[in-house]
Design an enzyme around this catalytic site. Structure first.
Site: not given
Ligand code: COA
Ligand code: ZN
Length: 320
Positions: A26-27, A217, A219, A250, A259
């Site tokens: 996903r990310d 979460h 990064h 993002c 991440n």
């Protein structure tokens, strides 16, 4: 056994456990320029399931115009083999996304709104208030059908607005809880957090959310990722998002990078005696295959250096 002993044992168990939610598909893939073919995404998710993850964020049900890299979310969900004991999560921005995620039989939806108004407008095309109104509508329709997590993005700072007041973050968490969500994530969308800030915010949020329901979460944009994990862990947090190879970012935040890297986090945890339930050798092998999938080198370090205990043969002794 006395109650105190039982409590101590529970405490020990908690002390030693760190839960990693894998977010690479996903990310990680959302920011890749090259579209990762659907069968490759499915193969990777199945391999991640086999490596032991209890939670995998599979994809996003967002506008395919906004994030073309994840336009195949429904196909990916229908193609994966679901391992009992693994929760398969879908990121959702609005009621239409929730409808699509439910149709795809996601186990959990992850609702995302930024603390920063400017970032939410850039990312979601609306104010955080409008996002949260949408989440309220979603909660009315999905209640009981699916587990719901809600993320406060830019919780540790915004690339447009700078640092966000902690009270504003707390207010957003309280609104999420009032909606009846099952879990809350604090996201450092562009790696602006530092360990002391993390410890402070976790100490404030944990009493509201509880360690079983709070996810961090991070990064690694400025190299503080694992230091932030440790600060959060010591403050009582136990659940962390991470992406294989350190992929991620993002697409609507300038300067966004990966991440925290799953196998680097798992290696650190193991070296510290914390259990993750994950197969580190399998993760390293999967990470080493990522450059083939995404067409470039990835930031993770353990996949390059090997595990600390992967010893090299000693050099031959020089003749005296
Ligand atoms: N899934 C698929 N399509 C969606 C959708 C969803 N969840 N939400 C809206 N759409 C479609 C609409 O049907 C409409 O389609 P059309 O042009 O064919 O009629 C189009 O998108 C525009 O709809 P609108 O409601 O005006 O949305 P928008 O253009 O203002 O975009 C979001 C709002 C939230 C859908 C969009 O900004 C988005 O997907 N953002 C996600 C960004 C992201 O994933 N960031 C990284 C993770 S945090
Ligand atoms: Zn992220």
């Amino acid at each position: 056994m006395s109650r105190i002993v039982v409590q101590d044992k529970l405490q020990d168990k908690l002390q030693d456990k760190l839960i990693v939610q894998e977010v690479a598909t996903r990310d990680g893939f959302q920011i890749e320029a090259a579209f990762v073919p659907t069968p490759e995404k499915i193969r990777l998710i199945d391999a991640l399931s086999a490596a032991g993850f209890s939670r995998i964020e599979v994809s996003s049900f967002v506008s395919p115009k906004a994030v073309p890299a994840l336009a195949d979310a429904a196909e990916v969900f229908s193609g994966i083999t679901r391992r009992p004991g693994t929760t398969y999560v879908a990121l959702v921005p609005n009621p239409k996304g929730a409808e699509r995620a439910l149709a795809a039989k996601a186990d959990e939806i992850n609702l995302v709104a930024s603390v920063s108004e400017t970032h939410n407008r850039a990312n979601m095309g609306m104010t955080p208030e409008a996002s949260i109104q949408g989440f309220a509508a979603i909660m009315q329709t999905v209640r009981g059908e699916v587990s719901v997590n809600a993320t406060a993005a830019t919780a540790f700072g915004c690339p447009f607005e700078g640092s966000e007041p902690e009270d504003k973050v707390l207010a957003q968490v309280e609104r999420y809880l009032a909606l009846g969500v099952d879990g809350v994530t604090l996201a450092d969308t562009t790696g602006m957090a530092n360990p002391r800030q993390v410890a402070r915010l976790v100490a404030r949020v944990l009493p509201l959310v509880g360690h079983e329901r709070l996810t961090l979460h991070f990064h690694n944009t400025r190299g503080c990722g694992l230091a932030n994990v440790l600060a959060a862990f010591e403050a009582g947090a136990r659940r962390f998002d991470a992406a294989l190879g350190g992929l991620g970012g993002c697409p609507f935040a300038p300067g966004a990078t990966g991440n925290i890297c799953t196998e680097d986090l798992v290696s650190m945890a193991e070296e510290m005696g914390l259990s993750t339930g994950l197969d580190l050798d399998a993760l390293i092998a999967l990470s080493r295959d990522l450059p083939r999938l995404v067409g470039h080198d990835v930031p993770g370090q353990v996949a390059k250096a090997g595990r600390p205990l992967d010893l090299h043969p000693a050099p031959p002794l020089k003749a005296a």
